[in-house]
Scaffold this motif. Structure first.
Motif, short mmCIF file in Angstrom:
data_model
loop_
_atom_site.label_atom_id
_atom_site.label_comp_id
_atom_site.label_asym_id
_atom_site.label_seq_id
_atom_site.Cartn_x
_atom_site.Cartn_y
_atom_site.Cartn_z
N LEU A 222 -13.45 12.36 -11.71
CA LEU A 222 -14.56 11.54 -12.20
C LEU A 222 -15.73 12.42 -12.62
CD1 LEU A 222 -15.05 8.40 -9.95
CD2 LEU A 222 -13.57 8.75 -11.91
N PRO A 223 -16.47 11.98 -13.63
CA PRO A 223 -17.70 12.73 -13.97
C PRO A 223 -18.71 12.65 -12.83
CG PRO A 223 -17.46 10.74 -15.32
CD PRO A 223 -16.21 10.86 -14.50
N ILE A 227 -19.48 9.85 -9.63
CA ILE A 227 -19.42 10.21 -8.20
C ILE A 227 -20.74 9.80 -7.53
CG2 ILE A 227 -19.34 12.16 -6.57
CD1 ILE A 227 -16.66 12.04 -7.71
N THR A 228 -21.85 10.11 -8.22
CA THR A 228 -23.16 9.76 -7.66
C THR A 228 -23.27 8.25 -7.45
OG1 THR A 228 -24.01 11.61 -8.91
CG2 THR A 228 -25.65 10.11 -7.98
N ASP A 229 -22.83 7.47 -8.45
CA ASP A 229 -22.90 6.00 -8.32
C ASP A 229 -22.10 5.53 -7.11
OD1 ASP A 229 -24.41 5.93 -10.54
OD2 ASP A 229 -22.83 5.15 -11.88
N LEU A 230 -20.92 6.14 -6.96
CA LEU A 230 -20.06 5.73 -5.84
C LEU A 230 -20.71 6.09 -4.51
CD1 LEU A 230 -16.32 6.61 -6.44
CD2 LEU A 230 -17.26 4.47 -5.57
N PRO A 345 -11.96 -9.29 -6.32
CA PRO A 345 -12.67 -8.44 -7.29
C PRO A 345 -12.66 -6.99 -6.82
CG PRO A 345 -14.05 -10.29 -6.56
CD PRO A 345 -12.81 -10.32 -5.72
N ALA A 346 -12.60 -6.08 -7.76
CA ALA A 346 -12.51 -4.67 -7.36
C ALA A 346 -13.09 -3.78 -8.44
CB ALA A 346 -11.06 -4.28 -7.12
N THR A 347 -13.58 -2.62 -8.02
CA THR A 347 -13.87 -1.54 -8.98
C THR A 347 -12.65 -0.64 -8.94
OG1 THR A 347 -16.20 -1.61 -8.43
CG2 THR A 347 -15.39 0.39 -9.50
N PHE A 348 -12.01 -0.44 -10.06
CA PHE A 348 -10.85 0.46 -10.13
C PHE A 348 -11.31 1.85 -10.51
CE2 PHE A 348 -6.57 -0.99 -9.58
CZ PHE A 348 -6.72 -2.37 -9.43
#
Ligand SMILES: Cc1ncc(C[n+]2csc(CCOP(=O)(O)OP(=O)(O)O)c2C)c(N)n1
Ligand SMILES: [Mg+2]
Length: 609
Positions: A222-223, A227-230, A345-348
């Motif tokens: 991931l950029p 990663i920061t958002d996660l 619902p999910a974030t993939f």
């Protein structure tokens, strides 16, 4: 030559190019099923010292054998079959490989186009035979001496291996038409020696020892901004859970342990997640989650606010149902796939799971999140309580119990042992009863399409790999379904230890709603056994002996000693544990009751959040 095509049959140079390119693409193992039409490719792989060939007379079993071999070796494996119904027999394994993401390369021989659909013997339509179950289908041209053809063949083979291996891995089918005569005229061996020698002459289409086509896979990382958002989402969630379904990746266990440490999230680790056992930090692993979650209080009181999932679909129905009922935010890390059967619902996230876990852990360490100890402590206390209660309960029983077959196995096995478990109850018992331990085990099962077919074959395929000794745990119906696997064990002189859990039929149905048909007040007891239970009363000893294996009846108390004594010894040994289906369900329920009581007592004592 007429029109660029040899009139004297299948020339060997383009066929050698197939093998050469397979090797350069990283393939080492080819499972070969005997047949006439496939002779050119069969001989070409057989004489190439860079390839190990494995013989199998049954294509259905061969496909599953290749699956076990591919999983254990973490490489693509090819299967060579003749024309007609031979490739059709591969369909179950192709479906499993597609759903289970196993890189298989199916090389089916065929008649040339002019002999198709006109009643030629052993010919059927092999075009796109596996439909949606193969990631790619291509037909190679009828081999001839045209150098452009060889170049084309090399490109197709390299691409086929790349497609099979690329995430999500899966099967690729190549159809190979061959003309008669099928036996090469010149010396196949000298051609091979030439093409693998460093000083090989570079002819048109040949690449002088270099792969024809190089494939650079996308970097599944991931950029930094993602990663920061996660990390922001993880920091907001003090009650997070890491759920690991079936996965077998180098480095995954250590990375996920790091992620758990920095977040303070417990890891609900499936028996096939390969996280429960090994030398990594297992302090956050909740190995008994299937039992712990059978407590309604746990399900109510330990609701997370975020779930981050890795690996395939978890084995535990209790866990899966609970995940489907939760309101928590859900993040699904899937390596280029879309696995999420709870319909929530999910974030993939499409990324390499080991790498993503490591990147998140590194980033969180830097931003120093203080984990919520109370949340973790509660899970750990429940896990310890379930573990102790199950341990005590197992020591106390003096009857044959299927869970005990798994519970005692891990102890004392050599590091690197592969534990292959059959579908039906063995995989569920692994999930429920395999304790956390230091031993480096690799646990595998055919969880793509969950078939009971081909289980012994896959275990033997893993044994053929030679990565480590193999212990296979399999039910009696599954064993009967795949007896031909033992023929391959004999033909290929394989070593394996098989634990045959014989409950005289399909024990799983006694746990399912179908079992109510067995109750006189509800259903059709006279039909239950005939249609679901399928008691066969077959004696396994003579069958195993006839197929060249050793067989011994063992009680659950002596099983693990017998298994340890067998590991590393040559040949196939089958240890049969006889159980009783109805009694087994009662014992499972008694074990869960004892453990759940202990878990609920631990909830009162734990420092809950
Ligand atoms: C190819 C295939 N056919 C049928 C099924 C349905 N099925 C699931 S479990 C089972 C019985 C398996 O019996 P056994 O191998 O003895 O295991 P046990 O249930 O006793 O643990 C069957 C027929 C399946 N999963 N796959
Ligand atoms: Mg059974």
């Amino acid at each position: 030559m007429t029109g660029g095509r040899s009139v004297s049959g299948t020339p060997s140079a383009p066929v050698r190019a197939i093998v050469d390119e397979l090797v350069m693409a990283g393939l080492r193992d080819v499972v070969v099923c005997p047949g006439s039409r496939s002779t050119p490719i069969t001989l070409a792989v057989a004489v190439d010292p860079r390839i190990r060939t494995w013989t199998h007379i049954d294509e259905r079993a061969a496909g599953y054998f290749a699956i076990g071999l591919a999983k254990a070796s973490r490489r693509a494996v090819a299967v060579v079959v003749t024309s007609g119904t031979a490739p059709v027999n591969l369909h179950p394994a192709v479906a499993e490989a597609f759903e289970g993401r196993v890189p298989l390369l199916i090389l089916s021989a065929d008649r040339p186009p002019e002999l198709r659909d006109r009643g030629a013997p052993q010919t059927t339509n092999q075009q796109s035979l596996f439909g949606h179950h193969s990631k790619w289908f291509a037909e190679l041209p009828v081999p001839d001496e045209d150098p452009k053809l060889e170049a084309h063949v090399r490109g197709v083979i390299a691409r086929a291996v790349a497609v099979a291996t690329e995430s999500p891995s899966g099967p690729v089918h190549l159809n190979l038409p061959f003309q008669e005569p099928l036996i090469p005229v010149g010396s196949l061996r000298s051609g091979i020696d030439e093409s693998i020698g460093a000083s090989a002459t570079i002819t048109s289409g040949s690449t002088g020892g270099e792969p024809y086509l190089r494939f650079i896979a996308p970097d599944r990382k991931l950029p930094a901004s993602a990663i920061t958002d996660l990390v922001i989402r993880l920091r907001r969630a003090s009650r997070g859970l890491i759920v690991c379904g079936p996965i077998d990746r180098v480095g995954f266990a250590a990375s996920i342990a790091d992620l758990a440490r920095v977040t303070g999230y417990p890891i609900l680790a499936d028996g096939l997640a390969n996280v429960r056992t090994g030398p990594h930090d297992r302090s956050h692993v909740i190995a008994r989650h299937d039992t712990v979650l059978r407590s309604e209080r746990v399900r109510d009181e330990r609701r997370p606010d975020l779930i981050i999932r890795f690996g395939g679909t978890p084995t535990s129905k209790t866990l899966l149902t609970w995940l489907g009922d939760l309101e928590a935010e859900q993040v699904v890390v899937d390596d280029m796939g879309w696995n999420e059967p709870t319909l929530r619902p999910a974030t993939f996230i499409h990324a390499d799971p080991a790498r993503l876990a490591a990147d998140l852990a590194a980033e969180i360490t830097r931003s120093s999140v203080a984990p919520d100890r109370g949340w973790l402590d509660g899970w750990q206390a429940a896990d310890r309580a379930a573990d102790a209660a199950l341990g005590a309960w197992l020591t106390g029983i003096d009857q044959a119990f299927e869970g005990a077959a798994i519970a005692g196995l891990a102890d004392g096995l050599p590091d690197g042992t592969i534990l292959y478990v059959g579908s039906s109850m063995p995989v569920r018992d692994l999930d429920a009863y395999l304790p956390s331990s230091e031993t480096v085990l690799r646990c595998m099962g055919n969880r793509g399409a969950n078939g009971i077919d081909g289980v012994i074959s896959s275990g033997l395929g893993a044994a053929a790999c030679g990565e480590g000794p193999v212990i296979l745990v399999v039910g009696d119906v599954s064993f009967l379904h795949d007896l031909n696997a033992l023929v391959a064990a004999r033909l290929n002189r394989l070593d394996a230890t098989i634990v045959l859990v014989n409950n005289d039929g399909g024990g799983i149905f006694s746990f399912l709603p179908q079992a109510s048909a067995d109750r006189p007040d509800v259903g059709l007891p006279e039909h239950y056994e005939r249609l679901f239970g399928t008691p066969h009363a077959i004696e396994f000893g003579p069958i195993v002996a006839a197929l060249g294996g050793e067989h011994r009846l063992v009680g659950s108390g002596e099983l693990s000693t017998a298994v340890r004594g067998s590991v590393g010894r040559p040949g196939v040994r089958v240890f049969e544990l006889r159980t009783e289906r109805k009694r087994n369900v009662e014992l499972h329920r008694a074990a869960v009751t004892a453990a759940v009581e202990a878990v609920e007592a631990s909830l009162d004592a734990a420092v809950g959040p």
